[in-house]
Design an enzyme around this catalytic site. Structure first.
Site, PDB file in Angstrom:
ATOM      1  N   ASP A  74       0.973  -1.341   0.101  1.00 43.76           N
ATOM      2  CA  ASP A  74       0.096  -0.072   0.035  1.00 43.76           C
ATOM      3  C   ASP A  74       0.888   1.267  -0.007  1.00 43.76           C
ATOM      4  OD1 ASP A  74      -2.194   1.452   0.386  1.00 43.76           O
ATOM      5  OD2 ASP A  74      -2.345   1.318   2.212  1.00 43.76           O
ATOM      6  N   MET A  75       0.485   2.309  -1.017  1.00 42.37           N
ATOM      7  CA  MET A  75       1.426   3.308  -1.039  1.00 42.37           C
ATOM      8  C   MET A  75       1.337   4.208   0.269  1.00 42.37           C
ATOM      9  SD  MET A  75       2.749   2.516  -3.736  1.00 42.37           S
ATOM     10  CE  MET A  75       3.897   3.887  -3.963  1.00 42.37           C
ATOM     11  N   TYR A 117      -1.513  10.481  -2.927  1.00 42.98           N
ATOM     12  CA  TYR A 117      -1.460  11.616  -3.737  1.00 42.98           C
ATOM     13  C   TYR A 117      -0.678  12.645  -3.301  1.00 42.98           C
ATOM     14  CZ  TYR A 117      -6.241   9.792  -5.444  1.00 42.98           C
ATOM     15  OH  TYR A 117      -7.107   9.074  -6.166  1.00 42.98           O
ATOM     16  N   ARG A 121       0.350  14.806   9.652  1.00 38.93           N
ATOM     17  CA  ARG A 121      -0.687  14.113  10.706  1.00 38.93           C
ATOM     18  C   ARG A 121      -0.185  13.990  12.076  1.00 38.93           C
ATOM     19  NH1 ARG A 121      -2.025   8.341   7.324  1.00 38.93           N
ATOM     20  NH2 ARG A 121      -1.977   9.270   5.233  1.00 38.93           N
ATOM     21  N   ASP A 140      -3.731   2.613  -5.486  1.00 39.00           N
ATOM     22  CA  ASP A 140      -2.426   2.793  -4.785  1.00 39.00           C
ATOM     23  C   ASP A 140      -2.338   1.380  -3.848  1.00 39.00           C
ATOM     24  OD1 ASP A 140      -4.035   3.195  -2.412  1.00 39.00           O
ATOM     25  OD2 ASP A 140      -2.614   4.476  -1.647  1.00 39.00           O
ATOM     26  N   GLU A 141      -2.886   0.379  -4.231  1.00 36.45           N
ATOM     27  CA  GLU A 141      -2.450  -1.118  -3.453  1.00 36.45           C
ATOM     28  C   GLU A 141      -2.686  -2.018  -4.337  1.00 36.45           C
ATOM     29  OE1 GLU A 141      -5.315  -1.905  -0.329  1.00 36.45           O
ATOM     30  OE2 GLU A 141      -6.864  -0.859  -1.485  1.00 36.45           O
TER      31      GLU A 141
HETATM   32  N1  DCP Z   1      -8.264   9.004  -1.518  1.00 32.41           N
HETATM   33  C1  DCP Z   1      -9.506   9.880  -2.020  1.00 32.41           C
HETATM   34  N2  DCP Z   1     -10.547   9.777  -1.157  1.00 32.41           N
HETATM   35  C2  DCP Z   1     -10.657   9.220   0.028  1.00 32.41           C
HETATM   36  C3  DCP Z   1      -9.547   8.269   0.231  1.00 32.41           C
HETATM   37  C4  DCP Z   1      -8.376   8.316  -0.487  1.00 32.41           C
HETATM   38  O1  DCP Z   1      -9.278  10.612  -2.788  1.00 32.41           O
HETATM   39  N3  DCP Z   1     -11.711   9.177   0.631  1.00 32.41           N
HETATM   40  C5  DCP Z   1      -7.276   8.907  -2.300  1.00 32.41           C
HETATM   41  C6  DCP Z   1      -6.119   9.658  -1.762  1.00 32.41           C
HETATM   42  C7  DCP Z   1      -5.153   8.750  -1.340  1.00 32.41           C
HETATM   43  C8  DCP Z   1      -5.343   7.573  -2.178  1.00 32.41           C
HETATM   44  O2  DCP Z   1      -6.608   7.615  -2.601  1.00 32.41           O
HETATM   45  O3  DCP Z   1      -3.803   9.463  -1.239  1.00 32.41           O
HETATM   46  C9  DCP Z   1      -5.064   6.425  -1.312  1.00 32.41           C
HETATM   47  O4  DCP Z   1      -5.752   6.303  -0.089  1.00 32.41           O
HETATM   48  P1  DCP Z   1      -5.359   5.507   1.065  1.00 32.41           P
HETATM   49  O5  DCP Z   1      -6.565   5.251   2.006  1.00 32.41           O
HETATM   50  O6  DCP Z   1      -4.515   4.292   0.777  1.00 32.41           O
HETATM   51  O7  DCP Z   1      -4.782   6.752   1.928  1.00 32.41           O
HETATM   52  P2  DCP Z   1      -3.377   7.362   1.716  1.00 32.41           P
HETATM   53  O8  DCP Z   1      -2.297   6.513   0.525  1.00 32.41           O
HETATM   54  O9  DCP Z   1      -3.429   8.850   1.577  1.00 32.41           O
HETATM   55  O10 DCP Z   1      -2.573   7.402   2.927  1.00 32.41           O
HETATM   56  P3  DCP Z   1      -2.032   6.038   3.903  1.00 32.41           P
HETATM   57  O11 DCP Z   1      -0.412   6.306   3.833  1.00 32.41           O
HETATM   58  O12 DCP Z   1      -2.560   6.031   5.128  1.00 32.41           O
HETATM   59  O13 DCP Z   1      -2.393   4.690   2.909  1.00 32.41           O
END
Ligand code: DCP
Length: 713
Positions: free
Chosen positions: A18-19, A23, A60, A120-121
């Site tokens: 998982d990235m 974004y 965060r 991203d996963e």
């Molecule tokens: N995303 C979005 N709207 C949301 C959730 C996520 O547009 N309600 C987009 C932005 C995130 C991407 O999807 O960057 C991946 O979501 P993740 O839930 O994996 O969260 P992140 O990658 O941002 O953070 P983490 O490091 O916690 O996985």
């Protein structure tokens, strides 16, 4: 409801990658000055600084959360950098993130089966790679373990505070470890290397979970973020699961999880362990009961699917608060925007990956203005997809009205103007699903031609693509001819199980319909056709349609010379009058269409040589043809541009041309036909057999079934 699958071995090595704050990382790569700074990506809607959709780990630490708006984030972290998501068509444009995700997938897929689970996963099945490593160079024989692997978190491992790395090193090097743990150690090493490659090649960090199944790997990947990996040894599974809130389990975040809480008082996975399989089956049915019983014990048979590409494409937009849409016209405007984006993505998927989607779905969030009590949801609607922006837009709008009729009742619907209808739309989302690769069998016969003429790879691919684009066939069923609808499946009443009818265009689905009566399909002259194929393309209401013919007379035509004319033109048959010009179109068969298109795969020099002074043709025609096809589908060009601009008159180069383009049917290596899908082999053989009428065409047989899997299913 989750479905219990056959249990698979606990010796599988599965990783979930998982990235981290994905974004944000993409934006930081675009603007390196943002690296290391508290940063968030905000939605297009700029109200109160825009909603946060991704938050960097630095932000965060200040307490910034995804649920906040930009202005709130500024309050808790004044130095936060807010980056707006790219915008196109008045909405977020996620293509830069999708493409970045694809970069990562291409790296991660190097070591095993890879399933792209979201933007991203990714899931990886590393069983084979781990087994190979264990057989050839097991961890305990390695001279050193890479630093990234030493940072792993191994669940259940007693780590001595300051010396965690030493404990992890010992775990990796333990030569008398359980076989499953040894495999896991190999998996963890492989994942650490892949993550390093991702960092090197894309500048992105990611986190991972390594376990014996997908469920456990997914749970583990989020346990230690960012840029770390977590390993779940078999003996630690219970310890991981027991304290876990039931709603955190995959597939239990919704109604089923709520039911477990409310009906059975299950709040943690540990609570679920107290229920027998039988008891759970009594409550939730056999399948779900078994699935729950297994899930509580960390047992899951879910396989990692081999899928590097997304399962569906979607485009959506929300209209919160005062932005809610209250007229058909405004809904149509936005649906048009969403459909345009969807259509672009479908075409690029087709072009790049040779995949087609089968189902178009519309999801709507709405409320009734004078009925705040109403809990009725706007029904989601689906129909078979028709390619081409205008068609998708039209169908999406029809789906909207079908849903609206159910939602508010037909008497209150007005389709035009800006009248107030008592409803408001707060979200629109259009998606294309059931995406499948165009069957390779339709391509493989090209080998025959590749042996005959040299082809330029890219051109060949273009041709394949074009050829396959025609793969949507409808059959008149009377044995006289076939009609192709290029990627424009017949539309029919396409409600879900509502029983409600709304109207979609019906394109010649009736088996008794005699297409020849349909004037719009009859070419007026060869010039208008620009055709060197045995097809007719005609644009109808923005749709490209092909007619192909395979008739008994078609067989006779070919018998004359027992030749297949790959140009599909009047070389031997010397069409003179308009009437005659029309004839071959009724007389050529489906496979000819396929063969005919090969004519464009010649390299330029060969092509020019063959065609001599015929300037109308060039090697780039194949590309032109594909490009043009898209344009025709998009309604930008008249259909004649689709076809290679090869002269349709005889030139003095006939003999040479025939050498290159025409084959005696008995010269075709029958073995190549084996490469065709089994269900069309018989048809093709019949067709190639000289002196026999190709009268075996029956509805529901051969090539038709092959090209119509979705429609039949
Ligand atoms: N995303 C979005 N709207 C949301 C959730 C996520 O547009 N309600 C987009 C932005 C995130 C991407 O999807 O960057 C991946 O979501 P993740 O839930 O994996 O969260 P992140 O990658 O941002 O953070 P983490 O490091 O916690 O996985």
């Amino acid at each position: 409801m989750p479905v219990s699958r056959a249990q698979s071995s606990d010796s599988r090595i599965i990783a979930h990658v998982d990235m981290d704050c994905f974004y944000v990382q993409v934006e930081q790569r675009k603007q390196p000055t943002l690296r290391g700074q508290p940063t968030a990506v905000v939605q297009y809607n700029s109200w109160k600084g825009g909603g946060l959709i991704a938050v960097s780990y630095e932000a965060r630490m200040f307490g910034v959360k995804r649920s906040m708006r930009g202005s709130e984030a500024k309050e808790v972290c004044p130095e936060i950098q807010l980056v707006q998501v790219p915008v196109a068509r008045g909405k977020a444009d996620l293509s830069v993130y999708r493409n970045a995700g694809s970069e990562v997938v291409s790296i991660l897929s190097r070591k095993g089966r890879c399933e792209r689970a979201s933007i991203d996963e990714v899931y990886l099945d590393l069983t084979e790679s781990a087994e190979t490593m264990l057989a050839e160079l097991p961890p305990h024989r390695l001279e050193s373990i890479n630093e990234e692997a030493l940072k792993s978190h191994v669940l259940g491992l007693d780590v001595d505070g300051d010396n965690a790395r030493e404990s992890v090193r010992k775990w990796f090097l333990k030569s008398d470890a359980d076989h499953r743990d040894k495999l896991l150690a190999c998996g963890a090493l492989i994942v650490s290397e892949l993550r390093l490659q991702v960092l090197e090649e894309t500048e992105f960090t990611c986190s991972a979970g390594i376990a014996h199944n997908k469920m456990l790997a997914k749970l583990a990947s989020g346990m230690n973020k960012p840029a770390q990996q977590t390993v779940v040894p078999f003996l630690s599974v219970n310890k991981l699961l027991e304290p876990l809130p039931i709603k955190k389990m995959k597939q239990l975040g919704g109604k089923l999880g709520t039911s477990l809480q409310v009906d059975l008082g299950v709040n943690t996975v540990g609570d679920l362990l107290h229920f027998s399989e039988q008891k759970l089956q009594e409550h939730y049915g056999i399948n779900t009961g078994t699935w729950l019983w297994n899930a509580a014990r960390g047992i899951s048979g879910d396989e990692v699917e081999s899928r590097l590409l997304p399962k569906s494409h979607g485009s959506g937009k929300t209209f919160p608060g005062p932005r809610a849409l209250k007229t058909s016209a405004s809904v149509q405007k936005w649906l048009n925007e969403l459909c345009e984006e969807l259509s672009e993505r479908l075409l690029s998927d087709l072009e790049q990956n040779k995949r087609i989607a089968h189902t178009l779905s519309l999801h709507v969030n709405a409320y009734k203005l004078n009925d705040s009590e109403s809990v009725k949801k706007f029904p989601s609607k689906s129909c078979p997809i028709r390619y081409g922006t205008a068609k998708i837009q039209e169908d999406a709008f029809n789906l909207f009205h079908a849903g609206l009729r159910e939602y508010v009742g037909s008497c209150t619907i007005k389709t035009k103007g800006n009248l107030h209808h008592g409803w408001a739309i707060t979200g629109l989302s259009i998606s294309a699903s059931k995406i499948v690769e165009i069957p390779s069998g339709t391509r493989s016969i090209s080998k025959y031609f590749d042996n005959q003429v040299k082809t330029c790879t890219s051109e060949k691919q273009s041709i394949d693509l074009f050829t396959q684009y025609d793969a949507d066939v409808s059959y008149s069923g009377n044995g006289s001819y076939l009609k192709f609808h290029s990627m424009c499946p017949q539309m029919k009443n396409c409600e879900e199980d509502t029983g409600n009818k709304h109207f979609m265009p019906i394109v010649n689905q009736d088996k008794d319909q005699n297409e020849s009566k349909d004037e719009s399909f009859i070419p007026k002259s060869i010039d208008e056709q620009h055709s060197s194929f045995s097809t007719v393309r005609q644009q109808q209401d923005g749709v490209t349609q092909d007619i192909l013919s395979l008739s008994s007379s078609g067989a006779e035509l070919n018998q004359k010379e027992t030749k297949i004319d790959f140009l599909g033109e009047e070389t031997e048959h010397g069409l003179k009058s308009k009437e005659q010009k029309w004839k071959p179109y009724k007389e050529k068969g489906t496979i000819l269409r396929y063969f005919g298109s090969r004519s464009c795969s010649l390299p330029k020099e060969d092509h020019d040589k063959i065609l001599g002074d015929n300037k109308a043709s060039s090697s780039s025609d194949s590309k032109v043809m594909v490009d043009s096809f898209f344009e025709v589908v998009e309604g930008k060009l008249p259909p004649k541009n689709l076809l290679p601009r090869t002269s349709t008159t005889l030139s003095g180069q006939d003999e040479l041309r025939r050498t290159a383009w025409s084959y005696k049917s008995d010269e075709i290596d029958q073995i190549t036909l084996n490469e065709l899908p089994i269900e069309i082999q018989a048809e093709v053989r019949t067709w190639l057999r000289p002196h026999k009428r190709a009268n075996t065409m029956k509805k529901g047989s051969s090539i038709l079934d092959y090209f119509l899997p979705a429609r039949n299913s």
